[in-house]
Every structure is written in C-alpha cells, then in structure tokens.
Design an enzyme around this catalytic site. Structure first.
Site, PDB file in Angstrom:
ATOM      1  N   GLU A 103       1.254   3.466   2.298  1.00 26.42           N
ATOM      2  CA  GLU A 103       2.177   4.219   3.311  1.00 26.42           C
ATOM      3  C   GLU A 103       3.065   3.040   3.606  1.00 26.42           C
ATOM      4  O   GLU A 103       4.419   3.464   3.976  1.00 26.42           O
ATOM      5  CB  GLU A 103       0.713   4.368   4.497  1.00 26.42           C
ATOM      6  CG  GLU A 103      -0.453   4.708   4.669  1.00 26.42           C
ATOM      7  CD  GLU A 103      -1.311   3.802   3.836  1.00 26.42           C
ATOM      8  OE1 GLU A 103      -2.852   4.326   4.414  1.00 26.42           O
ATOM      9  OE2 GLU A 103      -1.401   3.125   2.324  1.00 26.42           O
ATOM     10  N   CYS A 108      -1.386  -1.879   7.200  1.00 29.33           N
ATOM     11  CA  CYS A 108      -0.514  -0.517   7.113  1.00 29.33           C
ATOM     12  C   CYS A 108      -0.404  -0.009   8.827  1.00 29.33           C
ATOM     13  O   CYS A 108       0.647   1.090   8.873  1.00 29.33           O
ATOM     14  CB  CYS A 108      -1.069   0.355   6.200  1.00 29.33           C
ATOM     15  SG  CYS A 108      -0.754   0.335   4.841  1.00 29.33           S
ATOM     16  N   CYS A 128      -5.456   1.165   6.254  1.00 26.75           N
ATOM     17  CA  CYS A 128      -6.280   0.465   6.895  1.00 26.75           C
ATOM     18  C   CYS A 128      -5.647  -0.684   8.361  1.00 26.75           C
ATOM     19  O   CYS A 128      -4.340  -0.634   9.125  1.00 26.75           O
ATOM     20  CB  CYS A 128      -6.001  -1.082   5.539  1.00 26.75           C
ATOM     21  SG  CYS A 128      -4.341  -1.282   5.494  1.00 26.75           S
ATOM     22  N   THR A 172     -24.272  -5.029 -30.725  1.00 28.63           N
ATOM     23  CA  THR A 172     -22.955  -4.360 -31.750  1.00 28.63           C
ATOM     24  C   THR A 172     -22.219  -5.343 -31.619  1.00 28.63           C
ATOM     25  O   THR A 172     -20.767  -4.294 -32.463  1.00 28.63           O
ATOM     26  CB  THR A 172     -22.408  -3.682 -29.917  1.00 28.63           C
ATOM     27  OG1 THR A 172     -23.485  -1.954 -29.758  1.00 28.63           O
ATOM     28  CG2 THR A 172     -20.948  -2.732 -30.101  1.00 28.63           C
ATOM     29  N   LEU A 181     -12.692  -4.803 -28.086  1.00 27.84           N
ATOM     30  CA  LEU A 181     -12.878  -4.816 -26.457  1.00 27.84           C
ATOM     31  C   LEU A 181     -11.430  -4.231 -26.192  1.00 27.84           C
ATOM     32  O   LEU A 181     -11.366  -4.581 -25.052  1.00 27.84           O
ATOM     33  CB  LEU A 181     -14.148  -4.895 -26.392  1.00 27.84           C
ATOM     34  CG  LEU A 181     -15.544  -4.732 -26.734  1.00 27.84           C
ATOM     35  CD1 LEU A 181     -16.224  -6.075 -25.826  1.00 27.84           C
ATOM     36  CD2 LEU A 181     -15.621  -3.860 -27.084  1.00 27.84           C
ATOM     37  N   TRP A 186     -15.145   5.695 -38.970  1.00 21.34           N
ATOM     38  CA  TRP A 186     -15.102   5.679 -38.093  1.00 21.34           C
ATOM     39  C   TRP A 186     -15.660   7.592 -37.324  1.00 21.34           C
ATOM     40  O   TRP A 186     -15.606   8.023 -38.916  1.00 21.34           O
ATOM     41  CB  TRP A 186     -13.479   6.025 -37.940  1.00 21.34           C
ATOM     42  CG  TRP A 186     -13.199   5.015 -38.036  1.00 21.34           C
ATOM     43  CD1 TRP A 186     -12.178   3.665 -38.886  1.00 21.34           C
ATOM     44  CD2 TRP A 186     -13.099   3.248 -35.784  1.00 21.34           C
ATOM     45  NE1 TRP A 186     -11.480   3.070 -37.838  1.00 21.34           N
ATOM     46  CE2 TRP A 186     -12.112   2.938 -36.868  1.00 21.34           C
ATOM     47  CE3 TRP A 186     -13.688   3.663 -35.389  1.00 21.34           C
ATOM     48  CZ2 TRP A 186     -12.324   1.530 -35.999  1.00 21.34           C
ATOM     49  CZ3 TRP A 186     -14.232   2.479 -34.821  1.00 21.34           C
ATOM     50  CH2 TRP A 186     -13.012   1.493 -34.799  1.00 21.34           C
ATOM     51  N   HIS A 218       1.297  -1.380   0.150  1.00 24.57           N
ATOM     52  CA  HIS A 218       0.074   0.030   0.428  1.00 24.57           C
ATOM     53  C   HIS A 218       0.890   1.332   0.366  1.00 24.57           C
ATOM     54  O   HIS A 218       2.634   0.994  -0.140  1.00 24.57           O
ATOM     55  CB  HIS A 218      -0.857   0.043   1.295  1.00 24.57           C
ATOM     56  CG  HIS A 218      -1.903  -1.305   0.759  1.00 24.57           C
ATOM     57  ND1 HIS A 218      -2.931  -1.501   1.765  1.00 24.57           N
ATOM     58  CD2 HIS A 218      -2.189  -2.032   0.184  1.00 24.57           C
ATOM     59  CE1 HIS A 218      -3.896  -2.254   1.591  1.00 24.57           C
ATOM     60  NE2 HIS A 218      -2.854  -2.535   0.454  1.00 24.57           N
ATOM     61  N   SER A 247     -20.627   2.769 -38.714  1.00 22.29           N
ATOM     62  CA  SER A 247     -20.433   3.940 -37.753  1.00 22.29           C
ATOM     63  C   SER A 247     -18.912   4.403 -37.807  1.00 22.29           C
ATOM     64  O   SER A 247     -18.250   4.551 -36.651  1.00 22.29           O
ATOM     65  CB  SER A 247     -20.774   3.246 -36.496  1.00 22.29           C
ATOM     66  OG  SER A 247     -20.368   2.402 -35.889  1.00 22.29           O
TER      67      SER A 247
END
Length: 369
Positions: A56, A88, A79, A200, A208, A174, A54, A172
């Site tokens: 810290e 931490c 935490c 789509t 994607l 571009w 983390h 569509s």
C-alpha cells in the site's frame, strides 16, 4: 461506483503484483496494491522484501497527491499494527483514499479485522471478499502458519517413468534434465527452507543452495537423529551461504551436538521416535521459528514419514522418460502403504508443466480417511 467485474480486474492485478514478492517477504504474506481514480491507475506496488515498505505504501508513494479520493485495491486487508513498519491503514487514511477493496481478511490475529474497522471508523468505504479464494491460495503458507502454527510443506522428488528415484546401487544423478534442475533451483529460491534426511547428505553430499542469479539460499534443514552430519560435508563448508538446522533426537550424543554447534549449526532436538526424529514436533518447532515454506527433497524415508504423518500440503513430482527397473531400486514413497485404492492420498488442483522431455506434476495433497 465500481462493478464486480471492475473490482475483479484490479484485484487480479494486485494478486499478480503480490506474486513478485515470493521468496523475499516470508514470513510476511505476499501483498499487491493498485490505486485507481476515474478509471485510471494512479499507482501500483507490492511488498518487495521482509522488513521493507508494504504494498500500500509503495502504491501511495508512486501516485503522490493523485491518490486523494482514489480507490485502493489490495490483495489482503491493510495492517493496523506496528511491526517492522508503521500501520498501512494510517498511511491510507492520511493519503485521503476514499475506498478500499480488499481480497481477504488478514489471518494474523494481531491485525485480523482491525485494519478494516479502523478504515471504516475513519469514514473510508471498505469492500472485502473479491477473489477471496485466489487470495487465500496465493498465501496458503501464511494462512497455515497463522492459523495452525505450522509451515507449509511441499514434497518434491524426481523419478523415472517406472517410479524409481535411484538405481539399485543408489545412483540417482541425474534422472531429470538440466532444464528441470534449473526449475528446481528457481523453486528453492522461493522457499525459506529446504529439508532432507541424513542418508541423502551422506550419499549425495549436496549443497542444497539456490544456484540461479538473484536467488536466495534457503535455510537447510537436516533430519539427523544421531547428529552424524559429516564434518567434511559440503553443507558445513558452505555454512556462511545459508543457515543449517540439524534436527536430532534426545538420544543423540552430546559431544556430536556440541561439535555441530561449534561449527555454526542450529540444533533442534525432539523426542526419540523409535530411533528417529519426531517430525510432528520438528515441524511445530519450525513453525515457532516462523518458517513459512519447507521444501522436502528426500530421501524416500523422510518423504514417506512426512506423507504418512500427514504433514505435507503439496507435491511436486518430476517424471523423466527413462526406465530404471530393478526390484532393489527405490521408490519415492515406501512404508506399509494402504489396503485399498480408495484410501489413497489424492493430488488436487493439478498443474502440469514440461521441461525438455520431463513432465512435472504439481498439486495440493488431499488425505482420505
């Protein structure tokens, strides 16, 4: 004794550091930390990756023995529980840090308030609430997941200046510039999931994925009530590059579901809503899977449902300086619509960017009664 201006200066730096973890730490929050002693920065750190040290701990390790007697500025309450790493607060107390200034209390019920209390019990001075609003905004997805059990949903679309997302033939690619599309890939790399409808997929056969150096591929979610995802789609051919979650309704054919599972897809089944997936149930399930950010990229049917069901938190609209026209050309948001302009959903906290000749409008989505 630090003044409010000094506290804000170092908390602002902690928030800036925290931002560096976007897209890599989810479902954890982004956190930054700065250690200061006698007006000098002794160490800095941020949470770099889920499962890693983390913020810290990074700051303490960088400062070494110099952190004894220092003040720790951190963008969220340290935490106090064991997770992927040890608490931490234990590291802070062991390092001899005398004061902790935290922007906001951790909303995770496992640790909320416990870190602050443990520090106080150990004699560490604690100040909370410096730049609290900015800290909450930075981690809006984490706060929503912790408080409501739902992912933070950003809806994105690209349209012509006359509000069309495709021609009347459905073409569509571009609408926007290459520069805009590069920005989209950057955003994808910061999300842990991306969602589109089956129409789509059938029409555009998208990947994607995040196609920029160093970008991470999000989980790909397909809203596909009848489990019709084409076996020869580019999505399935790249299943090793990013998990595919297919959301189907209870009425989907079992044989189709089994085939997709055999190919490696994760299936989420919801009740049937007039032949469609129940998006409210789907998003609840995604929250249970600890998905923090969902980027909804279309098509118009899915975008409409997400907005009508008030599931969207933020919008990102790319406007290209072209005119498509045509009564049959689709708009991004369809449905019944509203009766009065005063009932319209509103975009708040608006940010405007420019890529090439395209304008990008981003902001929080506010729903009116």
């Amino acid at each position: 004794m630090a003044t409010p201006d000094v506290d804000e200066k170092y908390i602002a730096l902690a928030l800036e550091l925290a931002e560096k973890g976007r897209g890599r730490v989810e479902p954890n929050p982004m956190v930054g930390a700065v250690l200061v002693k006698n007006g000098q920065i002794m160490g800095k750190g941020y949470h770099q990756a889920f499962g890693g040290a983390h913020a810290e701990v990074h700051a303490i390790n960088e400062s070494g023995t110099k952190c004894k007697g220092a003040t720790l500025y951190v963008s969220m309450e340290p935490c106090a529980h064991y997770g992927k790493t040890s608490p931490c607060v234990d590291a802070i107390i062991k390092a001899g840090i005398k004061k902790v200034v935290a922007a906001v209390i951790d909303p995770n019920p496992i640790t909320s308030g416990k870190g602050i209390q443990k520090l106080k019990d150990a004699g560490v001075e604690v100040v909370v609430g410096i730049m609290e609003m900015q800290a909450k905004r930075l981690n809006s997805p984490f706060f929503k997941l912790m408080q409501k059990g739902l992912p933070f949903v950003t809806v994105k679309w690209a349209m012509s200046i006359d509000g069309k997302i495709a021609t009347h033939t459905g073409e569509s690619m571009w609408i926007t510039s290459e520069e805009s599309r590069k920005y989209v890939h950057k955003i994808r790399g910061q999300m842990d999931s991306i969602l589109v409808g089956i129409n789509t997929v059938v029409r555009d056969n998208p990947l994607l994925t995040c196609r920029i150096d160093g970008g991470q591929n999000p989980k790909r979610i397909i809203v596909d009530s009848k489990a019709l995802l084409p076996i020869n789609s580019r999505l399935l051919s790249t299943i090793n590059e990013g998990e595919i979650i297919v959301a189907v309704s209870k009425n989907a054919h079992l044989s189709r579901i089994q085939k997709l599972e055999q190919l490696g897809c994760k299936i989420v089944q919801t009740k049937d809503m007039n032949g469609r997936v129940d998006l409210k149930e789907l998003f609840q399930r995604l929250g249970e899977m600890k998905l923090t950010n969902v980027l909804v990229e279309g098509g118009s049917r899915v975008i409409t449902s997400v907005i009508e069901d008030r599931l969207a938190d933020r919008v990102m609209v790319f406007v290209a300086p072209i005119i498509i026209g045509g009564e049959g050309a689709k708009s991004p948001v369809l449905g019944t619509g509203i009766n009065k302009v005063s009932e319209a959903a509103e975009i708040d906290e608006v940010e405007i960017k420019r890529f090439s000749n395209d304008i990008v409008i981003e902001g929080a989505l506010k729903y009116r009664s």
